[in-house]
Enzyme design. Structure first.
Site, PDB file in Angstrom:
ATOM      1  N   ASP A  11     -55.652  38.605  17.223  1.00 23.26           N
ATOM      2  CA  ASP A  11     -56.492  39.325  17.577  1.00 23.26           C
ATOM      3  C   ASP A  11     -55.680  40.631  17.222  1.00 23.26           C
ATOM      4  O   ASP A  11     -54.641  40.795  17.003  1.00 23.26           O
ATOM      5  CB  ASP A  11     -56.371  39.155  19.194  1.00 23.26           C
ATOM      6  N   LEU A  12     -56.616  41.892  17.530  1.00 21.01           N
ATOM      7  CA  LEU A  12     -55.740  43.305  17.264  1.00 21.01           C
ATOM      8  C   LEU A  12     -55.642  43.963  18.489  1.00 21.01           C
ATOM      9  O   LEU A  12     -54.323  44.158  18.981  1.00 21.01           O
ATOM     10  CB  LEU A  12     -56.732  43.914  16.330  1.00 21.01           C
ATOM     11  N   ASP A  13     -56.828  44.485  19.174  1.00 14.15           N
ATOM     12  CA  ASP A  13     -56.626  45.321  20.544  1.00 14.15           C
ATOM     13  C   ASP A  13     -55.739  44.644  21.514  1.00 14.15           C
ATOM     14  O   ASP A  13     -56.127  43.414  21.976  1.00 14.15           O
ATOM     15  CB  ASP A  13     -57.985  45.684  20.959  1.00 14.15           C
TER      16      ASP A  13
END
Ligand SMILES: [Mg+2]
Length: 243
Positions: A11-13
């Site tokens: 995942d990023l955010d």
């Protein structure tokens, strides 16, 4: 716990960078852009009203739940239209917003940890948000980036996890998905047959969250990406898949 890991989806955010300050800044950039290029729209849509409209557009278009870009464009078009400005301004307005949305400030441990992990295992970015890793300057550590917008369904839908595993060429059971969100990341990955690592970073108050369920736990819980890289270093057999 012992399990093989041959690839990682990430995942990023709120996993690689905190998203709240990015969105606050991007919305301010958009408001400034509107004041300069479409003052009538800016006047009619102060930030709180703009946010309400975004929520309304999201509620009106559940079929676009995976596509934040489209949702924001629809909101912008409506803002310009109601203010009597040219709706064609939606695109350059979005560009101004999006450029700021891609100016992220990574968590202190992120870059080094990503480099360490990428040196050992294929990494793929798997995000519901619309961050552009090329613009952010992080594409080099990932094999690819798969977003909900591009895939057509958002996490926790199993299909987006399976699409990433297929592109990685690794069976879901040997892919570790890493993310901060309990439902989207941990439970979504678990239901799709992946291993799940919960990134549980301490908040500004120094306090971490507690895992809320008794029936199911993440395969791994770490306070940072650096801790995950340490875990992978400490478990080379698991990395090789012979544990
Ligand atoms: Mg997240």
């Amino acid at each position: 716990m012992s399990f093989p890991v041959r690839a990682i989806t990430l995942d990023l955010d709120d996993t690689v960078w905190p998203i709240a300050p990015v969105m606050v800044r991007a919305e301010r950039v958009l408001a400034d852009w509107l004041r300069e290029h479409a003052p009538r729209t800016a006047e009619r849509w102060p930030l709180p009203k703009m946010r309400e409209l975004r929520d309304a557009v999201a509620a009106e278009h559940p079929h676009l739940a995976h596509d934040f870009t489209r949702q924001r464009l629809i909101a912008l078009e409506r803002m310009f239209e109601e203010a009597g400005d040219d709706v064609a301004l939606a695109e350059p307005a979005f560009d101004a917003f999006f450029a700021a949305r891609c100016e992220v400030e990574h968590y202190a441990d992120s870059l080094e940890a990503l480099d360490r992990m990428a040196a050992k295992l294929p990494l793929a970015a798997l995000s519901n948000g619309n961050a552009d890793l090329s613009r952010i300057g992080l594409m080099h550590v990932f094999r690819f980036q798969l977003g909900a917008r591009e895939h057509g369904r958002a996490k926790p839908d199993a299909s987006i996890f399976h699409a990433a595993c297929e592109r990685l060429g690794v069976a879901p059971g040997k892919v570790l998905h890493v993310g901060d969100d309990i439902e989207m990341d941990v439970l979504g990955a678990h239901r799709a047959g992946l291993r799940a690592c919960w990134i549980n970073r301490a908040g500004d108050d120094g306090v971490s969250r507690s895992w809320p369920r008794d029936d199911l736990r993440p395969d791994l819980e770490v306070p940072s990406l650096a801790a995950l890289a340490d875990w992978l270093d400490a478990h080379p057999d698991q990395r090789q898949g012979v544990a």
